[in-house]
Design a protein around this motif. Structure first.
Motif, short mmCIF file in Angstrom:
data_model
loop_
_atom_site.label_atom_id
_atom_site.label_comp_id
_atom_site.label_asym_id
_atom_site.label_seq_id
_atom_site.Cartn_x
_atom_site.Cartn_y
_atom_site.Cartn_z
N SER A 28 0.83 -1.21 0.00
CA SER A 28 0.00 0.00 0.00
C SER A 28 0.86 1.25 0.00
N ALA A 29 1.96 1.20 0.77
CA ALA A 29 2.85 2.36 0.81
C ALA A 29 3.49 2.62 -0.55
N ILE A 30 3.85 1.53 -1.25
CA ILE A 30 4.44 1.69 -2.58
C ILE A 30 3.46 2.36 -3.52
N TYR A 31 2.21 1.85 -3.55
CA TYR A 31 1.21 2.42 -4.45
C TYR A 31 0.86 3.87 -4.07
N LEU A 32 0.82 4.13 -2.77
CA LEU A 32 0.56 5.49 -2.32
C LEU A 32 1.68 6.44 -2.75
#
Length: 292
Positions: A28-32
């Protein structure tokens, strides 16, 4: 099952759950992060793209209606009244300080501005008539037709456009004491005859003029920066820059290096490409290469 085995199983289950949650949070952090980067790029890039589109739009309107009021151009009635005041040849609304409109009007009717207007009218007439010969004494009909055919086939441009550009380049080049075939070769290498070409550093038009650097030269013609996307003022300014470079450096080869912005001993092969294309143009047209 004993209490010890139960506790061990519970710990393994808890570790697995924590590991899965960690992976979800990581992804999720990567996509964010990607979403934030895309948003930042959009904020930085979109105003530039919109400004370039606006310049292209204004330049196209002027090219279609060089002698008329921009408000009479096709589709002009859809422009809000408060924006119409900014739509005039070579101008992007809000890009010029007060008083520049009157100054441009004066320059368009005197000196280089008057010459540009005359050349623009001749260019437009050549587009309409598409003649089989140039109104120039030193080029035969056969040479003109051969040169026009070469540019049309190689660079995929319309026959009447090729003919009109040849006329402008030969007429203006002769006036400046420059080899027209060298100028045609520079246009070929710089933009492949695309008047709306733009480089990653902001060079624009047929001869890839750095508009920000040479804004004063367009203003001397009675135009604003959007005129860089108009073929005739772009060629006139490009010729002036190249002529200044050749005179300052003392030779065509060094002048081409100056034109492309080379500051060291190497121009990255730019001059060789231009001179090779000039030889091909001369061979195709049967017009001798000018000395120098």
């Amino acid at each position: 099952m004993s209490d010890t085995q139960f506790d061990s199983l519970l710990r393994r289950w808890a570790r697995g759950l924590v590991s899965q949650l960690g992976e979800v949070v990581h992804v999720s952090a990567i996509y964010l992060g990607i979403a934030v980067l895309v948003a930042l790029m959009a904020v930085l890039v979109l105003p530039s793209v919109q400004d370039q589109a606006r310049q292209a739009y204004v330049a196209t309107l002027y090219a279609l209606h060089p002698d008329g009021d921009q408000r009479s151009a096709p589709g002009a009635s859809t422009v809000p009244a408060e924006e119409e005041e900014g739509l005039r040849p070579g101008t992007v609304p809000g890009s010029e300080p007060p008083g520049m409109e009157q100054l441009f009007a004066e320059r368009r009717h005197s000196g280089p501005g008057a010459r540009l207007e005359a050349l623009q009218r001749q260019f437009d007439q050549m587009l309409l008539d598409n003649p089989d010969r140039l109104p120039l004494a030193d080029i035969s009909p056969a040479q003109f037709q051969a040169l026009r055919s070469y540019l049309t086939r190689k660079y995929r441009i319309a026959q009447n456009v090729a003919g009109a550009l040849i006329y402008v380049v030969f007429k203006e080049g002769r006036e400046r004491g420059m080899d027209p075939q060298l100028l045609l070769a520079v246009i070929a290498i710089e933009s492949r005859y695309n008047p709306f070409a733009e480089s990653h550093v902001g060079a624009q038009g047929l001869m890839q003029v750095m508009t920000r650097v040479h804004r004063d030269k367009f203003e001397a013609l009675g135009r604003g920066p959007a005129a860089a996307l108009d073929p005739i003022p772009n060629v006139m300014v490009g010729m002036q820059i190249l002529s200044d470079c050749i005179n300052r450096r003392g030779s065509v080869q060094r002048g081409l290096a100056c034109y492309v912005g080379a500051t060291g001993p190497s121009d990255g092969g730019y001059g060789a490409k231009v001179l090779a294309e000039r030889r091909r143009i001369a061979l195709a047209s049967g017009i001798a290469v000018a000395p120098g």
